[in-house]
Design a protein around this motif. Structure first.
Motif, PDB file in Angstrom:
ATOM      1  N   LEU A   1       0.822  -1.214   0.000  1.00 44.67           N
ATOM      2  CA  LEU A   1       0.000   0.000   0.000  1.00 44.67           C
ATOM      3  C   LEU A   1       0.858   1.267   0.000  1.00 44.67           C
ATOM      4  O   LEU A   1       0.628   2.154  -0.834  1.00 44.67           O
ATOM      5  CB  LEU A   1      -0.972  -0.008   1.178  1.00 44.67           C
ATOM      6  CG  LEU A   1      -1.943   1.174   1.257  1.00 44.67           C
ATOM      7  CD1 LEU A   1      -2.821   1.258   0.018  1.00 44.67           C
ATOM      8  CD2 LEU A   1      -2.817   1.074   2.512  1.00 44.67           C
TER       9      LEU A   1
ATOM     10  N   MET B   1      -1.889  -6.141  -1.705  1.00 51.28           N
ATOM     11  CA  MET B   1      -2.542  -4.954  -1.171  1.00 51.28           C
ATOM     12  C   MET B   1      -4.029  -5.235  -1.016  1.00 51.28           C
ATOM     13  O   MET B   1      -4.670  -5.738  -1.934  1.00 51.28           O
ATOM     14  CB  MET B   1      -2.311  -3.785  -2.136  1.00 51.28           C
ATOM     15  CG  MET B   1      -2.980  -2.492  -1.749  1.00 51.28           C
ATOM     16  SD  MET B   1      -2.378  -1.136  -2.775  1.00 51.28           S
ATOM     17  CE  MET B   1      -2.997  -1.640  -4.399  1.00 51.28           C
TER      18      MET B   1
ATOM     19  N   PHE C   1      -6.971   0.053   0.070  1.00 52.08           N
ATOM     20  CA  PHE C   1      -6.574   0.963  -0.999  1.00 52.08           C
ATOM     21  C   PHE C   1      -7.677   1.976  -1.292  1.00 52.08           C
ATOM     22  O   PHE C   1      -7.418   3.187  -1.380  1.00 52.08           O
ATOM     23  CB  PHE C   1      -6.218   0.168  -2.258  1.00 52.08           C
ATOM     24  CG  PHE C   1      -5.829   1.039  -3.425  1.00 52.08           C
ATOM     25  CD1 PHE C   1      -4.646   1.755  -3.401  1.00 52.08           C
ATOM     26  CD2 PHE C   1      -6.642   1.133  -4.541  1.00 52.08           C
ATOM     27  CE1 PHE C   1      -4.280   2.565  -4.473  1.00 52.08           C
ATOM     28  CE2 PHE C   1      -6.287   1.939  -5.621  1.00 52.08           C
ATOM     29  CZ  PHE C   1      -5.102   2.651  -5.592  1.00 52.08           C
TER      30      PHE C   1
END
Length: 364
Positions: free
Chosen positions: A224, A264, A269
């Protein structure tokens, strides 16, 4: 920016092959209702090597497609294209740019693909000839195991650029312009400053390249922040392509970290983008529902953070109750979505109710 959710492919390929067809369909349907624009449904590969994908045709026969979602699949050869064709639509078979790729780690490519780095290089002429015969107008260059290897250590910017330079030269000599670069990190060695350094180096060396594909794994928690660094390094004229999975699941059996490899987390996100003021059309609350459903299916917590603690409570309606009891467990922390029943019976050590002028609703 282009985001591809890989839960059903990259995520599922490291999970048990015993996950039921019903559960896979439930999860895919739920993902389709989140607002995600692109979802990878799986891969058309041999069930001998990837038994988790053995019933992909049945999943596609049974799921309910959302007309606003682009559904794609990993297609590795002509046979996989033929298998996928009967599901178009709702499946989209994209005419992707052909790419030349090599792994910096020879050990990993031998473990994963049963061939050496030199054999990867030797495969390039056939890829180029096929592209020329089809009249391809643009191509991509890639380097994999880009930042490091669990088997041989860290790689340098010069080593990455050498692979990319070799690939670019081959396409240039074939008369096919390179418009995209892919940087893949299967063993999770990415770091934000290294990602930024790499993208800047590519932009300086080949200013005509405007598309940047990053496949970042998360074994060390850096995917991330590395994605954020990539966003900062690029300009509005560039296209950043990212992969991720709900709950951050994913990985492969070849890199030595198994399910811990991760990716991720999609919900993390999009929570970040939302906090940055980026309009995405993706519903983070529904992504959290998907993460909880996924945990039910695989029987353990996933790696995502927002699905555990909830999105930042930004309005008085979502602020936590100052007089909630101790919240100690993951189940209790779900109060952000399920309400006070989640922590009912928890320890309450204060003699008097808590009140604060910062929370007028608590003043009595």
């Amino acid at each position: 920016m282009e985001y591809r959710d890989e839960t059903m492919r990259e995520g599922m390929q490291i999970e048990s092959s015993d996950i039921s067809l019903d559960d896979k369909v439930r999860l895919l349907d739920a993902l389709g209702e989140t607002g995600l624009p692109r979802i990878v449904v799986g891969s058309f590969v041999s069930s001998r090597y990837t038994p988790q994908m053995a019933r992909i045709e049945e999943v596609l026969e049974r799921f309910t497609p959302n007309p606003n979602v682009i559904y794609t699949a990993l297609l590795v050869n002509r046979r996989s294209y033929e298998r996928a064709q009967r599901f178009v639509p709702p499946l989209t078979i994209e005419d992707d740019r052909p790419f030349l790729n090599a792994h910096l780690c020879d050990v990993f490519t031998r473990r994963n693909f049963n061939r050496s780095q030199e054999e990867e290089f030797a495969s390039w002429p056939a890829i180029v000839e096929d592209a020329k015969s089809r009249g391809v107008a643009e191509a991509e260059i890639r380097v994999a195991a880009a930042w490091g290897s669990n088997f041989v250590g860290e790689f340098s910017l010069d080593q990455r650029m050498d692979i990319l330079e070799r690939a670019h030269t081959v396409w240039h000599e074939a008369g096919i312009p390179v418009t995209s670069v892919g940087i893949l990190d299967p063993m999770a060695w990415c770091l934000p400053h290294h990602v930024e350094e790499q993208l800047i180096a590519v932009k300086e060396r080949w200013p005509h390249i405007r598309r940047f594909y990053l496949h970042l794994h998360n074994a060390r928690g850096m995917s991330l922040p590395s994605a954020y660094a990539a966003m900062r390094a690029l300009t509005p004229d560039d296209t950043l392509v990212l992969d991720g999975t709900v709950g951050g699941i994913g990985g492969c059996p070849y890199c030595g970290t198994g399910r811990a490899t991760g990716m991720m987390a999609t919900e993390d996100f999009f929570h970040m983008l939302e906090g940055m003021g980026v309009e995405t059309g993706v519903d983070v609350a529904k992504l959290i529902d998907c993460a909880w459903l996924l945990e039910e299916i695989i029987g353990r917590p996933t790696f995502g953070a927002v699905s555990k603690a909830g999105p930042r409570p930004m309005s008085p309606e979502t602020w936590f109750d100052p007089n909630m009891p101790f919240v100690e467990t993951l189940d209790q922390a779900r109060h952000f979505k399920l309400g006070p029943d989640s922590y009912d019976g928890g320890i309450y050590p204060w003699r008097e109710p808590i009140s604060s002028p910062q929370r007028p609703d608590s003043m009595r």
